[in-house]
Design an enzyme around this catalytic site. Structure first.
Site, short mmCIF file in Angstrom:
data_model
loop_
_atom_site.label_atom_id
_atom_site.label_comp_id
_atom_site.label_asym_id
_atom_site.label_seq_id
_atom_site.Cartn_x
_atom_site.Cartn_y
_atom_site.Cartn_z
N GLY A 151 0.79 -1.22 0.00
CA GLY A 151 0.00 0.00 0.00
C GLY A 151 0.82 1.27 0.00
O GLY A 151 0.28 2.36 0.23
N ARG B 149 -3.49 13.67 -5.10
CA ARG B 149 -3.73 14.28 -6.42
C ARG B 149 -5.10 14.94 -6.43
O ARG B 149 -6.03 14.55 -5.71
CB ARG B 149 -3.64 13.23 -7.53
CG ARG B 149 -4.76 12.25 -7.57
CD ARG B 149 -4.82 11.48 -8.89
NE ARG B 149 -3.72 10.57 -9.08
CZ ARG B 149 -3.75 9.26 -8.75
NH1 ARG B 149 -4.83 8.76 -8.18
NH2 ARG B 149 -2.72 8.48 -8.98
N ARG C 38 -13.53 5.53 -12.56
CA ARG C 38 -12.85 4.78 -13.62
C ARG C 38 -13.85 3.93 -14.40
O ARG C 38 -14.92 3.56 -13.90
CB ARG C 38 -11.79 3.86 -12.99
CG ARG C 38 -10.84 4.55 -12.03
CD ARG C 38 -10.09 3.54 -11.19
NE ARG C 38 -9.37 4.17 -10.07
CZ ARG C 38 -8.05 4.27 -9.98
NH1 ARG C 38 -7.29 3.77 -10.94
NH2 ARG C 38 -7.48 4.84 -8.94
N ASP D 177 -8.88 0.41 -15.72
CA ASP D 177 -8.93 1.06 -14.40
C ASP D 177 -8.09 2.32 -14.36
O ASP D 177 -8.05 3.00 -13.33
CB ASP D 177 -8.50 0.08 -13.31
CG ASP D 177 -7.11 -0.48 -13.53
OD1 ASP D 177 -6.87 -1.02 -14.62
OD2 ASP D 177 -6.26 -0.38 -12.62
N ASP E 168 -2.58 8.94 -12.98
CA ASP E 168 -1.88 7.73 -12.54
C ASP E 168 -0.64 7.47 -13.39
O ASP E 168 -0.64 6.68 -14.33
CB ASP E 168 -2.81 6.51 -12.56
CG ASP E 168 -2.30 5.42 -11.62
OD1 ASP E 168 -1.28 5.65 -10.94
OD2 ASP E 168 -2.91 4.35 -11.56
#
Length: 478
Positions: A124, A177, A184, A254, A264
């Site tokens: 994570g 962000r 998505r 995604d 991303d």
């Protein structure tokens, strides 16, 4: 908070079928490495002092009147065109939602904020190098006119991470962000997988009402109307990537959102010079997401979104929405390249001929991709500057002659921009892998951040000089 802070936590209100409450990691260190002052001001968070910043963007304590807790969004997706039902927000979460100055809904989402129910075997976390790469990509893309998420905050977190694709142990970070949505394509896919048309229908309404308002006027079938709007937005994004010479690297379903914004940034690259087969990810051995295949990849992802929407929408109307993609892309690619060149389009076949000729000459002569647009910005108005540049001999080559004629026939768009000091430089700022690594090396070797600061200053100068965001649909502020 300032008066510009306008909390509006809409996604959490949809309920627990769409996301899960999670706890952020407890990090041992809280060294602020990046704070986006421009966008903090835009959303009313510029008044936060150092302690408040740490509270909200390192410990992720709730912002006032916002989400009461972070939410890991549930989604599935096709990864390299193989369906994966085991994914979701595995190292990030939706932290807050708020409005911008134009009353548009925005998300604050994280990366590297700790484990969630979807982390599987992952820790994570995010490497510090990964966070640096995120801010370099998002700042450069914004400067080049791409509709992109904004890296909002980065804290170094003091943990030592082990990764198989970079020297380990390596430093860690947590990033926030800012973007218009984290909805998505894979969110719709997840609920189609579990055969929940009721949840898909609710998502469609959320998207049209909150995120893609133009869809409300695109037909009676709500799912098909949403797909039509998302198709147009996605075609525009693909064209902007191409004009920026950007290779995202991982265009899985995604990693695409209904708002049509880029986000991303993992194994991204910028082209050194025009090369259709250029890839970004070392693991993309077949070149599935190579530079020239990005428009195709986006269209393929839209087809998967259509499949999920077919549980609530009319099949023929969805097909008709998908069929608009080629025309949208054909229009947007011409617009994007002319936008980057600072030239007006003519509205005929000569527009495509100019773009094609420019790229072919660039490839044959190996002209640096970013320098080509810097040298010839506003066309004939830059002729003397381009021919006297370090690349002047390339522009005098016979292979460039026909392109030169086409460039000089075009009307410059806002040529007063050439008076900016940026255009007095010998070469533009670029973000090829060599530049990125030169930024990271002194950080890794001796904790020297000067190269990053200087690079971001150079990018900010380019953003101001090109001023490509003015009047463009999708930017957070115009």
């Amino acid at each position: 908070m300032t008066s510009r802070y306008r909390p509006d936590p809409r996604f959490a209100a949809l309920g627990d079928e769409y996301s899960d409450p999670v706890q952020p990691a407890d990090f041992p260190q809280d060294q602020l490495r990046w704070w986006n002052g421009r966008w903090a001001q835009e959303v009313g968070l510029d008044g936060l002092d150092a302690e408040a910043r740490k509270a909200h963007f390192h410990r992720f304590e709730s912002l006032p009147d916002n989400q009461s807790e972070p939410r890991a969004i549930r989604y599935h997706g096709h990864q390299f065109r193989t369906y994966n039902p085991q994914i979701g927000d595995g190292r990030g979460f939706l932290f807050a939602q708020l409005r911008d100055s134009q009353d548009r809904l925005l998300d604050l989402g994280t990366k590297g904020s700790g484990q969630t129910p979807y982390s599987r075997s992952g820790d994570g976390r995010l490497t510090l190098k990964g966070a640096v790469r995120e801010v370099l990509a998002s700042e450069m893309l914004e400067a080049l006119g791409v509709y992109t998420s904004k890296t909002f905050a980065i804290y170094e977190t003091g943990e030592q991470l082990h990764r198989g694709d970079e020297p380990s142990p390596t430093r860690s970070a947590v990033m926030t962000r800012l973007q218009h949505s984290h909805l998505r394509f894979g969110v719709f896919q997840r609920h189609a997988y579990f055969e929940r048309p009721d949840l898909i229908a609710e998502l469609v309404e959320y998207a049209i009402t909150r995120l893609v308002p133009e869809a409300a006027d695109m037909g009676e079938d709500r799912a098909a109307a949403l797909l039509r709007a998302v198709t147009e937005r996605s075609a525009r994004l693909a064209a902007q990537w191409m004009a920026a010479g950007f290779v995202h690297g991982v265009l899985n379903t995604d990693n695409l959102v209904v708002t049509g914004e880029s986000f991303d940034y993992g194994p991204w690259r910028f082209l050194p010079h025009f090369e259709p087969g250029f890839t970004a990810a070392y693991f993309d051995e077949q070149g599935l997401y190579a530079y020239a295949r990005q428009p195709e990849s986006v269209f393929w992802a839209l087809q998967q979104l259509a499949g999920a929407l077919s549980l609530v929408g009319d099949r023929e109307a969805l097909i008709a929405a998908l069929e608009t993609y080629p025309e949208h892309y054909k229009r947007e690619i011409v617009t994007a390249f002319h936008h980057r060149l600072g030239l007006e389009t003519k509205g005929d076949d000569s527009d495509s001929a100019l773009v094609g000729g420019l790229l072919n000459a660039s490839r044959a002569l190996e002209i640096p991709f970013e320098a080509l647009f810097f040298d010839w910005f506003c066309g004939d108005a830059s002729r003397e500057r381009a021919l006297q540049s370090q690349r002047g001999a390339l522009y005098r080559d016979d292979q460039f002659a026909s392109v030169l004629n086409k460039l000089t026939e075009r009307t410059p768009l806002r040529p007063e921009r050439l008076s900016h000091p940026y255009f007095n430089k010998d070469a533009p700022v670029h973000m090829t892998i060599e530049r990125m690594e030169s930024v990271w090396a002194p950080i890794a070797d001796r904790d020297d951040w000067f190269a990053l600061e200087q690079t971001l200053t150079d990018v900010a100068e380019a953003r101001a000089a090109y001023d490509l965001g003015r009047g463009r649909v999708g930017f957070l502020a115009e």
